[in-house]
Design an enzyme around this catalytic site. Structure first.
Site, mmCIF file in Angstrom:
data_model
loop_
_atom_site.group_PDB
_atom_site.id
_atom_site.type_symbol
_atom_site.label_atom_id
_atom_site.label_comp_id
_atom_site.label_asym_id
_atom_site.label_seq_id
_atom_site.Cartn_x
_atom_site.Cartn_y
_atom_site.Cartn_z
ATOM 1 N N VAL A 1 50.194 30.489 102.130
ATOM 2 C CA VAL A 1 50.452 29.164 102.688
ATOM 3 C C VAL A 1 51.152 29.263 104.028
ATOM 4 O O VAL A 1 51.212 28.288 104.786
ATOM 5 C CB VAL A 1 51.309 28.307 101.725
ATOM 6 C CG1 VAL A 1 50.568 28.049 100.433
ATOM 7 C CG2 VAL A 1 52.657 28.962 101.455
ATOM 8 N N ALA B 1 54.303 34.818 108.911
ATOM 9 C CA ALA B 1 55.180 34.989 110.068
ATOM 10 C C ALA B 1 55.189 36.450 110.484
ATOM 11 O O ALA B 1 54.285 37.217 110.156
ATOM 12 C CB ALA B 1 56.585 34.476 109.738
ATOM 13 N N SER B 2 56.230 36.853 111.179
ATOM 14 C CA SER B 2 56.236 38.168 111.810
ATOM 15 C C SER B 2 56.242 39.323 110.822
ATOM 16 O O SER B 2 55.506 40.299 110.985
ATOM 17 C CB SER B 2 57.443 38.286 112.745
ATOM 18 O OG SER B 2 58.634 37.939 112.062
ATOM 19 N N GLY C 1 56.034 39.047 107.212
ATOM 20 C CA GLY C 1 55.420 38.863 105.912
ATOM 21 C C GLY C 1 54.691 37.543 105.795
ATOM 22 O O GLY C 1 54.634 36.766 106.747
ATOM 23 N N GLN C 2 54.123 37.298 104.628
ATOM 24 C CA GLN C 2 53.445 36.036 104.369
ATOM 25 C C GLN C 2 53.768 35.565 102.955
ATOM 26 O O GLN C 2 54.174 36.346 102.097
ATOM 27 C CB GLN C 2 51.939 36.169 104.578
ATOM 28 C CG GLN C 2 51.251 37.243 103.778
ATOM 29 C CD GLN C 2 49.841 37.538 104.307
ATOM 30 O OE1 GLN C 2 49.581 37.505 105.511
ATOM 31 N NE2 GLN C 2 48.918 37.825 103.396
ATOM 32 N N VAL C 3 53.611 34.269 102.738
ATOM 33 C CA VAL C 3 54.061 33.628 101.504
ATOM 34 C C VAL C 3 52.883 33.075 100.711
ATOM 35 O O VAL C 3 51.980 32.444 101.268
ATOM 36 C CB VAL C 3 55.060 32.489 101.813
ATOM 37 C CG1 VAL C 3 55.422 31.729 100.541
ATOM 38 C CG2 VAL C 3 56.315 33.047 102.447
ATOM 39 N N ASP D 1 69.055 32.260 111.821
ATOM 40 C CA ASP D 1 67.711 32.116 112.398
ATOM 41 C C ASP D 1 67.099 30.769 112.026
ATOM 42 O O ASP D 1 66.009 30.697 111.453
ATOM 43 C CB ASP D 1 66.820 33.266 111.897
ATOM 44 C CG ASP D 1 65.514 33.380 112.666
ATOM 45 O OD1 ASP D 1 65.445 32.884 113.806
ATOM 46 O OD2 ASP D 1 64.556 33.966 112.124
#
Length: 411
Positions: free
Chosen positions: A175, A178-179, A181-183, A339
């Site tokens: 869904v 990003a830099s 990893g992914q979710v 962040d």
């Protein structure tokens, strides 16, 4: 990266269960070989540790000169392309096309530069609003890597032969990406909806290589300029921060610290991590349903008003909650999310401000908290002598600064 399902706006071809099973064995084999060093350089017996140590980097890459040379060449070529694009855009006044190509170029350079682009996307004062807007899409919409590889990482790190042993349902596609990893949105056997963040393959080596090159360049500059200060400390600071974001066990701990420190703020939502289903490269946490701040900005452009609460009102409420929570972090708890870009914030369906991605967490020194409170008081009362003392307490002044002269200038 945020966890809202609204992030994914493009269509994907859905794979069948048989296709997933057919590819899983190959992905697992590739993953095992990658972790064993069979892919990439694989030279020597020195390995990279997940904790940042500049000595480890020197020992590891001193045996991989061809890898370093190839990376330096690719970075030099990318820098030339970027300079050419900026020059062409200035001459032809076609910024949009050039900035899109720059974004694609940055993304092709890997996770380190993706992280840099994410940071710069929040600094329109430095790079301009057009380029900042283009780079902001990388906050949660970076290129995804193969899901079969991601699922192999999950199986490997959780020690299961099949994801069905843990999850009732696993989304076919991420869904958000990003830099680092992914979710994926998943459902546990007990029916709870969770977000599973999976680290990109080989990201540790890629980040380490870029930090090693930066250290080498800064050391070369120091020697060329005959400087006494060791500029490599700058690279070490950057490397330490990047490596800390690659440790998902540490991120789960950060999440719990932030959650505990702000549990009294009823308007703040922090997902609860599930440590039994997490590892260095896999982080499983409670799913937060809502809309990302980034998507609200998009909605503001396309649907400025609607029957329901408008995007402008939602953003206004998010700003109020963000300001209040930031002040709490700075002046009360001292536990700060380091962040908080729009991709790491969302407005939940029940109207709370959700914080995500706790790879970077910092603590505010009690002396600095007192100094900030005192500076606000002295600014409002016009006591500039005391205000300068507050700045000194906050370590904002050089030892050589003339305090009396500064107070006179401020008056």
């Amino acid at each position: 990266m945020h966890l809202s399902s609204r992030l994914v706006r493009c269509r994907y071809q859905r794979r069948g269960c048989s296709s997933r099973r057919a590819n899983s064995a190959a992905a697992t084999t590739h993953l095992a070989l990658t972790r064993a060093g069979k892919f990439g350089s694989g030279a020597g017996s020195v390995s990279l540790a997940p904790t940042y140590n500049p000595g480890d980097l020197d020992a590891y890459f001193s045996r991989r000169s061809s890898m370093v040379a190839a990376r330096v060449a690719s970075l030099a070529l990318a820098a030339c392309k970027c300079l050419a694009l900026l020059t062409t855009a200035r001459v032809r006044k076609r910024n949009e096309e050039a900035f899109t190509k720059i974004k694609d170029l940055v993304e092709s350079l890997g996770p380190t530069f993706l992280k840099l682009a994410q940071t710069l996307s929040t600094r329109s004062d430095l790079i301009g609003s057009e380029l900042a807007n283009e780079l902001s899409t990388l906050q949660d919409n970076a290129k995804i890597f193969d899901s079969e590889t991601a699922f192999a990482i999950v199986r490997d790190d959780l020690g299961v032969a099949s994801l069905d042993e843990v999850f009732e349902h696993v989304a076919e596609v991420p869904v958000a990406a990003a830099s680092f990893g992914q979710v994926y949105r998943c459902r546990l056997k007990d029916g709870r909806e969770v977000a599973v963040k999976v680290q990109r393959p080989n990201v540790l080596e890629n980040v380490a290589l870029d930090v090693f090159i930066l250290r080498s360049v800064l050391h070369w500059v120091k020697q060329l300029a005959n400087m006494s200060r060791d500029l490599r400390l700058i690279a070490d600071e950057i490397g330490s921060g990047l490596f800390s974001e690659l440790d998902y066990v540490a991120e789960a701990k950060n999440m719990m610290k932030f959650r505990e420190a702000h549990k009294d703020l009823t308007y703040v939502a922090v997902p609860c991590p599930m440590t039994s289903l997490s590892s260095d490269r896999v982080l499983t946490m409670e799913w937060l349903e809502g809309s990302s701040v980034s998507s609200l900005f998009d909605d503001l452009q396309t649907h400025p008003s609607s029957i329901e609460q408008s995007p402008r009102e939602k953003l206004g409420k998010a700003v109020d909650m963000g300001l209040s929570c930031s002040l709490n972090q700075l002046l009360r708890s001292g536990v700060m999310h380091a962040d908080p870009h729009p991709g790491n914030l969302l407005v939940t369906d029940d109207g709370r401000l959700g914080y995500l991605d706790f790879g970077l967490l910092t603590r505010v020194d009690p002396t600095h908290k007192l100094g900030m409170l005192s500076s606000i008081l002295h600014t409002s009362s016009g006591d500039w002598v005391r205000f300068v003392e507050d700045m000194d307490a906050l370590d904002l002044l050089k030892p050589s600064a003339d305090r009396d002269e500064l107070a006179k200038d401020l008056h």
